[in-house]
Design an enzyme around this catalytic site. Structure first.
Site, PDB file in Angstrom:
ATOM      1  CE  LYS A  55       1.685   4.194   1.616  1.00  0.00           C
ATOM      2  NZ  LYS A  55       2.764   4.495   2.556  1.00  0.00           N
ATOM      3  CD  GLN A  99       5.407   7.081   2.935  1.00  0.00           C
ATOM      4  OE1 GLN A  99       4.207   6.866   2.771  1.00  0.00           O
ATOM      5  NE2 GLN A  99       6.320   6.133   2.792  1.00  0.00           N
ATOM      6  CG  ASP A 122       1.733   2.587   8.449  1.00  0.00           C
ATOM      7  OD1 ASP A 122       1.489   1.796   7.513  1.00  0.00           O
ATOM      8  OD2 ASP A 122       2.340   3.659   8.302  1.00  0.00           O
TER       9      ASP A 122
END
Ligand code: NDP
Length: 302
Positions: A55, A99, A122
């Site tokens: 990422k 994460q 997200d």
């Protein structure tokens, strides 16, 4: 028997990332702003480390600023919340990603809820989930967003198609169903308590499998000509001991029946990260009250 068209998510994601990179450069030249992505990793889980590295690497590849925070697996929840509060207030950070999964001493919902909704790239914050479900402006979870892009690229208009989403998680199944509903599909969500799963799947013009069970969906569950999006990422053992990744769909039998299908790897996975960058760009534009670039997908595909 004809073989399905393989939907090349890797190529699509590369083009999308390149287009996002062009928009980022434009933003910097015209408005002196560089979209910034902050990624927080707690613990040393090897798979999570790979995801976070990818990422950050891809964010830099798209000319964004990338900030990485690695915290030990036993970090107290308060420290993580303090870091999020700091990033919420930092004008150089436009998107924050924590994460998952998080270790047991940390309450995952509390952490997600602590992220400022307009930096929640997200799309997991209840404000964004609620906005998606009620048809408002939302940051949409990256994996279903990537799936939708692949579907629209392959099929164009989705209205009226019968879609079955296998799996009802908050990060894939539910937002996927909301997105398909928004596109005017007739949507069924199937899960572990669904009664004749095979029968439900056989009715689908669009089948999205997000279950986490290797090769669970065989070819004879698929309607001939259907479009199959395989979200699953499952590692299976191989005789050489190296293991390999397979999806939730049994690719070899499905490819004989479907009209088109995403492979694993190289299908949905690369789109997830590309959509993370897209959400970061969108978040930056919204926070700075600048127009959100539209039509990136179309431009990317040329
Ligand atoms: P979850 O475990 O959160 O959800 C799985 C869903 O599948 C649940 O709704 C569950 O039903 C349903 N399910 C489980 N077993 C069955 C069964 N036998 N029959 C029918 N339904 C079943 O998984 P996620 O949504 O997080 O992920 C799904 C898959 O997608 C995983 O393989 C994951 O690795 C992958 N993934 C891939 C991403 C990518 O970038 N490509 C990103 C995110 C996930 P119930 O609710 O009833 O328990």
């Amino acid at each position: 028997m004809t073989r399905a068209e393989i939907i090349d998510g890797k190529l699509f994601a590369e083009r999308l990332r390149a287009e996002i990179g062009r928009q980022v450069v434009r933003l910097r030249e015209e408005h002196l702003v560089t979209p910034g992505l902050a990624v927080i990793l707690v613990g040393e889980d090897p798979a999570s480390q790979v995801y976070v590295r990818n990422k950050a690497h891809q964010a830099r590849g798209a000319s964004m600023a990338s900030f990485e925070y690695r915290l030990p697996h036993n970090v107290p929840q308060e420290n993580l919340l303090e870091l999020i509060a700091r990033l919420n207030a930092d004008p150089a950070v436009h998107g924050i990603l924590v994460q998952l999964p998080l270790p047991p001493q940390v309450d995952t919902d509390r952490v997600i809820n602590a992220i400022r909704p307009d930096k929640d790239i997200d799309g997991f914050h209840p404000v964004n989930a609620g906005a998606l479900a009620t048809g408002g402006d939302a940051l949409v979870p990256c994996t279903p967003l990537g799936c939708l892009m692949l579907l629209k690229h392959r099929l164009g208009e989705l209205a009226g198609l019968r879609a079955v989403v296998l799996g009802r998680s908050n990060i894939v199944g539910k937002p996927m169903a909301s997105l398909l509903l928004r596109e005017h599909c007739t949507v069924t969500i199937a899960h572990s308590k669904t009664r004749d799963l095979a029968d439900e799947c056989r009715r689908a013009d669009i089948l999205v499998a997000a279950v986490g069970r290797p090769r669970m969906v065989p070819g004879d569950w698929i309607k001939p000509g259907a479009t199959v999006i395989d979200v699953g990422i499952n590692r299976i053992e191989t005789p050489d001991g190296k293991g390999r990744l397979v999806g939730d769909v049994d690719f070899d039998s499905a490819v004989q029946v479907a009209g088109s299908i995403t492979p694993v790897p190289g299908g949905v996975g690369p789109m997830t990260i590309a959509c993370l960058l897209l959400n970061t760009l969108e978040a930056a534009c919204r926070q700075l009250d600048l127009p959100v670039p539209s039509g990136l997908m179309e431009t990317a595909w040329g």
